[in-house]
Scaffold this motif. Sequence first.
Motif, PDB file in Angstrom:
ATOM      1  N   LEU A  76       0.690  -1.319  -0.006  1.00 57.52           N
ATOM      2  CA  LEU A  76      -0.144  -0.187  -0.079  1.00 57.52           C
ATOM      3  C   LEU A  76       0.977   1.370   0.210  1.00 57.52           C
ATOM      4  O   LEU A  76       0.628   2.264  -0.717  1.00 57.52           O
ATOM      5  N   TRP A  77       1.941   1.237   0.753  1.00 56.58           N
ATOM      6  CA  TRP A  77       2.893   2.416   0.919  1.00 56.58           C
ATOM      7  C   TRP A  77       3.523   2.604  -0.632  1.00 56.58           C
ATOM      8  O   TRP A  77       3.666   3.584  -1.005  1.00 56.58           O
ATOM      9  N   ALA A  78       4.088   1.605  -1.144  1.00 60.25           N
ATOM     10  CA  ALA A  78       4.575   1.727  -2.438  1.00 60.25           C
ATOM     11  C   ALA A  78       3.654   1.966  -3.515  1.00 60.25           C
ATOM     12  O   ALA A  78       4.270   2.815  -4.308  1.00 60.25           O
ATOM     13  N   GLY A  79       2.390   1.571  -3.405  1.00 57.21           N
ATOM     14  CA  GLY A  79       1.333   1.961  -4.381  1.00 57.21           C
ATOM     15  C   GLY A  79       1.249   3.488  -4.139  1.00 57.21           C
ATOM     16  O   GLY A  79       1.166   4.120  -5.198  1.00 57.21           O
ATOM     17  N   ARG A  80       1.002   3.928  -3.021  1.00 59.70           N
ATOM     18  CA  ARG A  80       0.751   5.231  -2.701  1.00 59.70           C
ATOM     19  C   ARG A  80       2.030   6.096  -3.616  1.00 59.70           C
ATOM     20  O   ARG A  80       2.191   7.119  -4.058  1.00 59.70           O
ATOM     21  N   ALA A  81       3.436   5.579  -3.097  1.00 58.63           N
ATOM     22  CA  ALA A  81       4.671   6.443  -3.364  1.00 58.63           C
ATOM     23  C   ALA A  81       4.792   6.347  -4.986  1.00 58.63           C
ATOM     24  O   ALA A  81       5.316   7.339  -5.566  1.00 58.63           O
ATOM     25  N   VAL A  82       4.404   5.153  -5.655  1.00 60.75           N
ATOM     26  CA  VAL A  82       4.578   4.968  -7.051  1.00 60.75           C
ATOM     27  C   VAL A  82       3.736   5.625  -7.961  1.00 60.75           C
ATOM     28  O   VAL A  82       3.553   6.330  -9.015  1.00 60.75           O
ATOM     29  N   PHE A  83       2.410   5.685  -7.428  1.00 63.80           N
ATOM     30  CA  PHE A  83       1.169   5.882  -8.320  1.00 63.80           C
ATOM     31  C   PHE A  83       0.428   7.012  -7.850  1.00 63.80           C
ATOM     32  O   PHE A  83       0.186   8.115  -8.535  1.00 63.80           O
ATOM     33  N   VAL A  84       0.009   7.001  -6.365  1.00 66.84           N
ATOM     34  CA  VAL A  84      -0.832   8.175  -6.025  1.00 66.84           C
ATOM     35  C   VAL A  84      -0.217   9.584  -5.875  1.00 66.84           C
ATOM     36  O   VAL A  84      -0.619  10.523  -6.227  1.00 66.84           O
ATOM     37  N   TRP A  85       0.882   9.618  -5.162  1.00 66.31           N
ATOM     38  CA  TRP A  85       1.689  10.827  -4.993  1.00 66.31           C
ATOM     39  C   TRP A  85       1.958  11.256  -6.063  1.00 66.31           C
ATOM     40  O   TRP A  85       2.181  12.818  -6.619  1.00 66.31           O
ATOM     41  N   PRO A  86       2.678  10.484  -7.255  1.00 68.35           N
ATOM     42  CA  PRO A  86       3.201  11.220  -8.613  1.00 68.35           C
ATOM     43  C   PRO A  86       1.765  11.938  -9.274  1.00 68.35           C
ATOM     44  O   PRO A  86       1.776  12.858  -9.784  1.00 68.35           O
ATOM     45  N   LEU A  87       0.766  10.990  -9.201  1.00 68.04           N
ATOM     46  CA  LEU A  87      -0.538  11.546  -9.870  1.00 68.04           C
ATOM     47  C   LEU A  87      -1.286  12.881  -9.311  1.00 68.04           C
ATOM     48  O   LEU A  87      -1.567  13.665  -9.854  1.00 68.04           O
ATOM     49  N   VAL A  88      -1.077  12.584  -7.782  1.00 63.46           N
ATOM     50  CA  VAL A  88      -1.424  14.033  -7.204  1.00 63.46           C
ATOM     51  C   VAL A  88      -0.723  15.241  -7.522  1.00 63.46           C
ATOM     52  O   VAL A  88      -1.147  16.193  -7.778  1.00 63.46           O
ATOM     53  N   GLY A  89       0.836  15.022  -7.498  1.00 63.97           N
ATOM     54  CA  GLY A  89       1.518  16.170  -8.179  1.00 63.97           C
ATOM     55  C   GLY A  89       1.280  16.455  -9.403  1.00 63.97           C
ATOM     56  O   GLY A  89       1.361  17.675  -9.574  1.00 63.97           O
ATOM     57  N   LEU A  90       1.040  15.352 -10.392  1.00 59.59           N
ATOM     58  CA  LEU A  90       0.782  15.736 -11.607  1.00 59.59           C
ATOM     59  C   LEU A  90      -0.543  16.699 -11.524  1.00 59.59           C
ATOM     60  O   LEU A  90      -0.457  17.670 -12.467  1.00 59.59           O
ATOM     61  N   TRP A  91      -1.472  16.183 -11.012  1.00 63.54           N
ATOM     62  CA  TRP A  91      -2.714  17.063 -11.095  1.00 63.54           C
ATOM     63  C   TRP A  91      -2.782  18.448 -10.545  1.00 63.54           C
ATOM     64  O   TRP A  91      -3.198  19.351 -11.097  1.00 63.54           O
ATOM     65  N   ARG A  92      -2.036  18.467  -9.398  1.00 62.04           N
ATOM     66  CA  ARG A  92      -1.785  19.950  -8.625  1.00 62.04           C
ATOM     67  C   ARG A  92      -1.086  20.720  -9.368  1.00 62.04           C
ATOM     68  O   ARG A  92      -1.306  21.885  -9.488  1.00 62.04           O
TER      69      ARG A  92
END
Length: 372
Positions: A76-92
């Motif tokens: 879960l942490w790896a998924g957040r680090a690999v997918f969620v956080w980059p997508l949030v940064g890309l969106w923001r």
Amino acid sequence: MDLEKQDAERTAPPAHRPPPRQPEAGEGCLVVAIRLPVRVVVLLVVLPVRLVWDAGAAAARWLGRAVFRPLGRALLWAGRAVFVWPLVGLWRYVLVPLGGALAWLGNLVVVVPAGWLYRYVLVPVGSALVWLYARVLTPFGHGVTWVVRGIVAVLATIGLGVFAVLARLARYLVVVPCVWLYTWVLTPVGHAVARCVKGLVRLAGMLVTGIGTVLYWITRILFVLPLLAVWRWVLVPVGRVLAVVGREIWDALGHAWRVAGYVSLAVGRFLRTLFRWVVVEPVRWVYTRVLTPVGHVVRDVVLRPAAAAAGAVGRAVRQSLASARLTLRQARADLRRVLVGEQHPARDENRREPIGGDTRTLGSRTTALTKD
């Protein structure tokens, strides 16, 4: 403690377990003769399955607690680090500013020209078309409608006359002969044909009824009565025996599963006790009786003296460094005094207290403030 809780939960009877089935009044020697062998055989079959099931359940719980949960958290942490956080940064930081820029550009390129086109082109053209419809096309349409109505009225008058003439001719040339033909020719012929058909239908019905009755009795004697006898005297007793056997097998399965659960619980407790006395207790005894005293001896004999010696060495080193710094500071002051000379601090003229000979003494009548 967790194993004891699990054992207590397993041994405690669940609230939803149905009460044991009471023996029926009609059970005979056949049921009693079938029940004990069936239960013994089913217990021998179900016991290994229950042992394997309980072992698998315990292993699955341990794997879920010790392996899958930490692995799931890591994934879960790896998924957040690999997918969620980059997508949030890309969106923001990319898509939102880009969307704002595109919205501003779309407003500037599309909305403003479209508003200008609507206001200064489409509205005047629409007003002109409305005036043309109201002032030109509507009067012209009214005139054309009046002319068409007159022509239709004339044509309707002429058509009504022609229709009346044709109706009279069709009545006397077609309708009257057809009515006479239907009344005096077709009706008697139809009645005769209907009576003949009715007689034929009645005769065919009698034939079909007789043939059906014969076939019914033949079918009943050749098929229904033998099948009924087979059902009543063969299948029903066999079905009752099979129902009794199936019910006993089902009850034996439930009983064997419960008994196998108690056996599995006993085996688990035995294995846990064996593991405790073979592995845990020797390890605890070695840790308590051997490793702890050895650790205390090593701590008292080796570690604490070593720590005290290291502290003394550290204090000596700190004192030596402090002495060296003091000696170096004195040498630097002596060198500056030899090269530059003795420097006196500058006199502060604004200080309130007098310095040196200006101070008040016991034999003087003035003070530093009233001396001048």
